[in-house]
Design a protein around this motif. Sequence first.
Motif, PDB file in Angstrom:
ATOM      1  N   ASP A  16      -2.162  10.156   3.284  1.00  0.00           N
ATOM      2  CA  ASP A  16      -2.760  10.361   1.961  1.00  0.00           C
ATOM      3  C   ASP A  16      -2.922   8.985   1.330  1.00  0.00           C
ATOM      4  N   TYR A  17      -4.133   8.433   1.432  1.00  0.00           N
ATOM      5  CA  TYR A  17      -4.384   7.052   1.032  1.00  0.00           C
ATOM      6  C   TYR A  17      -4.020   6.795  -0.428  1.00  0.00           C
ATOM      7  N   SER A  18      -4.428   7.650  -1.337  1.00  0.00           N
ATOM      8  CA  SER A  18      -4.166   7.386  -2.757  1.00  0.00           C
ATOM      9  C   SER A  18      -2.673   7.441  -3.062  1.00  0.00           C
ATOM     10  N   LYS A  19      -1.956   8.365  -2.435  1.00  0.00           N
ATOM     11  CA  LYS A  19      -0.514   8.467  -2.646  1.00  0.00           C
ATOM     12  C   LYS A  19       0.203   7.226  -2.098  1.00  0.00           C
ATOM     13  N   SER A  20      -0.168   6.788  -0.900  1.00  0.00           N
ATOM     14  CA  SER A  20       0.463   5.607  -0.303  1.00  0.00           C
ATOM     15  C   SER A  20       0.072   4.336  -1.052  1.00  0.00           C
ATOM     16  N   LYS A  21      -1.174   4.243  -1.475  1.00  0.00           N
ATOM     17  CA  LYS A  21      -1.629   3.084  -2.261  1.00  0.00           C
ATOM     18  C   LYS A  21      -0.790   2.976  -3.533  1.00  0.00           C
ATOM     19  N   PHE A  23       2.229   4.196  -4.043  1.00  0.00           N
ATOM     20  CA  PHE A  23       3.603   3.868  -3.674  1.00  0.00           C
ATOM     21  C   PHE A  23       3.769   2.370  -3.416  1.00  0.00           C
ATOM     22  N   TYR A  24       2.912   1.810  -2.578  1.00  0.00           N
ATOM     23  CA  TYR A  24       3.081   0.399  -2.194  1.00  0.00           C
ATOM     24  C   TYR A  24       2.729  -0.568  -3.326  1.00  0.00           C
ATOM     25  N   ILE A  25       1.830  -0.174  -4.225  1.00  0.00           N
ATOM     26  CA  ILE A  25       1.451  -1.057  -5.332  1.00  0.00           C
ATOM     27  C   ILE A  25       2.327  -0.801  -6.566  1.00  0.00           C
ATOM     28  N   ASP A  26       2.373   0.446  -7.024  1.00  0.00           N
ATOM     29  CA  ASP A  26       3.025   0.751  -8.297  1.00  0.00           C
ATOM     30  C   ASP A  26       4.540   0.930  -8.195  1.00  0.00           C
ATOM     31  N   VAL A  27       5.030   1.324  -7.041  1.00  0.00           N
ATOM     32  CA  VAL A  27       6.481   1.488  -6.885  1.00  0.00           C
ATOM     33  C   VAL A  27       7.093   0.227  -6.275  1.00  0.00           C
ATOM     34  N   LEU A  28       6.570  -0.217  -5.136  1.00  0.00           N
ATOM     35  CA  LEU A  28       7.158  -1.396  -4.489  1.00  0.00           C
ATOM     36  C   LEU A  28       6.682  -2.712  -5.091  1.00  0.00           C
ATOM     37  N   GLY A  29       5.571  -2.690  -5.823  1.00  0.00           N
ATOM     38  CA  GLY A  29       5.124  -3.893  -6.518  1.00  0.00           C
ATOM     39  C   GLY A  29       4.313  -4.869  -5.685  1.00  0.00           C
ATOM     40  N   GLY A  52       2.747 -13.222  -3.117  1.00  0.00           N
ATOM     41  CA  GLY A  52       1.611 -14.054  -2.732  1.00  0.00           C
ATOM     42  C   GLY A  52       1.370 -14.164  -1.240  1.00  0.00           C
ATOM     43  N   ASP A  53       2.280 -13.647  -0.432  1.00  0.00           N
ATOM     44  CA  ASP A  53       2.120 -13.722   1.027  1.00  0.00           C
ATOM     45  C   ASP A  53       1.591 -12.394   1.562  1.00  0.00           C
ATOM     46  N   TYR A  54       0.507 -12.478   2.324  1.00  0.00           N
ATOM     47  CA  TYR A  54      -0.069 -11.308   2.996  1.00  0.00           C
ATOM     48  C   TYR A  54       1.001 -10.678   3.862  1.00  0.00           C
ATOM     49  N   ILE A  55       1.207  -9.346   3.720  1.00  0.00           N
ATOM     50  CA  ILE A  55       2.297  -8.723   4.463  1.00  0.00           C
ATOM     51  C   ILE A  55       1.937  -7.382   5.086  1.00  0.00           C
ATOM     52  N   ILE A  56       1.143  -6.547   4.397  1.00  0.00           N
ATOM     53  CA  ILE A  56       0.888  -5.191   4.897  1.00  0.00           C
ATOM     54  C   ILE A  56      -0.597  -4.879   4.881  1.00  0.00           C
ATOM     55  N   GLU A  57      -1.063  -4.262   5.970  1.00  0.00           N
ATOM     56  CA  GLU A  57      -2.373  -3.619   6.023  1.00  0.00           C
ATOM     57  C   GLU A  57      -2.114  -2.126   5.938  1.00  0.00           C
ATOM     58  N   LEU A  58      -2.656  -1.488   4.908  1.00  0.00           N
ATOM     59  CA  LEU A  58      -2.524  -0.048   4.756  1.00  0.00           C
ATOM     60  C   LEU A  58      -3.849   0.584   5.143  1.00  0.00           C
ATOM     61  N   PHE A  59      -3.814   1.454   6.143  1.00  0.00           N
ATOM     62  CA  PHE A  59      -5.024   2.093   6.663  1.00  0.00           C
ATOM     63  C   PHE A  59      -5.026   3.579   6.352  1.00  0.00           C
ATOM     64  N   SER A  60      -6.226   4.097   6.122  1.00  0.00           N
ATOM     65  CA  SER A  60      -6.421   5.546   6.083  1.00  0.00           C
ATOM     66  C   SER A  60      -7.371   5.894   7.213  1.00  0.00           C
ATOM     67  N   PHE A  61      -7.109   6.979   7.879  1.00  0.00           N
ATOM     68  CA  PHE A  61      -8.001   7.519   8.903  1.00  0.00           C
ATOM     69  C   PHE A  61      -8.042   9.029   8.707  1.00  0.00           C
TER      70      PHE A  61
END
Length: 129
Positions: A16-21, A23-29, A52-61
């Motif tokens: 669920d892209y919107s739910k994970s987005k 979580f990773y942005i608004d909860v984990l920061g 500031g360091d690139y760390i995660i690629e979040l994919f939806s399929f």
Amino acid sequence: MININKVHHIAIICSDYSKSKHFYIDVLGLTVIQEIYREERDSYKLDLALNGDYIIELFSFPNPPKRPSRPEATGLRHLAFEVSNLDETVAFLNSKNIESEPIRIDEMTQKRFTFIADPDELPIEFYER
């Protein structure tokens, strides 16, 4: 021998892209570097940074199969983040209705840690500095 500099990124496929987005942005920061919709794959790719360091690629399929987290299976076991204050981290997570496991002590380092799960049940560890 290969001369590896650092971990470049971690790729996560979500159901669920919107739910994970959220979580990773608004909860984990984590912060957004870029978000791309790939029409030919009907897929989003969200590049996220930590401090500031690139760390995660979040994919939806469309309709990705579930990957078991329990019982533990071969493959990537969990994602771990270092935190300065584990009690504050747990309190923040609880304020977002995210339950954590009881805090434990690492037998080797005597450091405290706990686990939560992301929206797809991927185990996420918080390890106190």
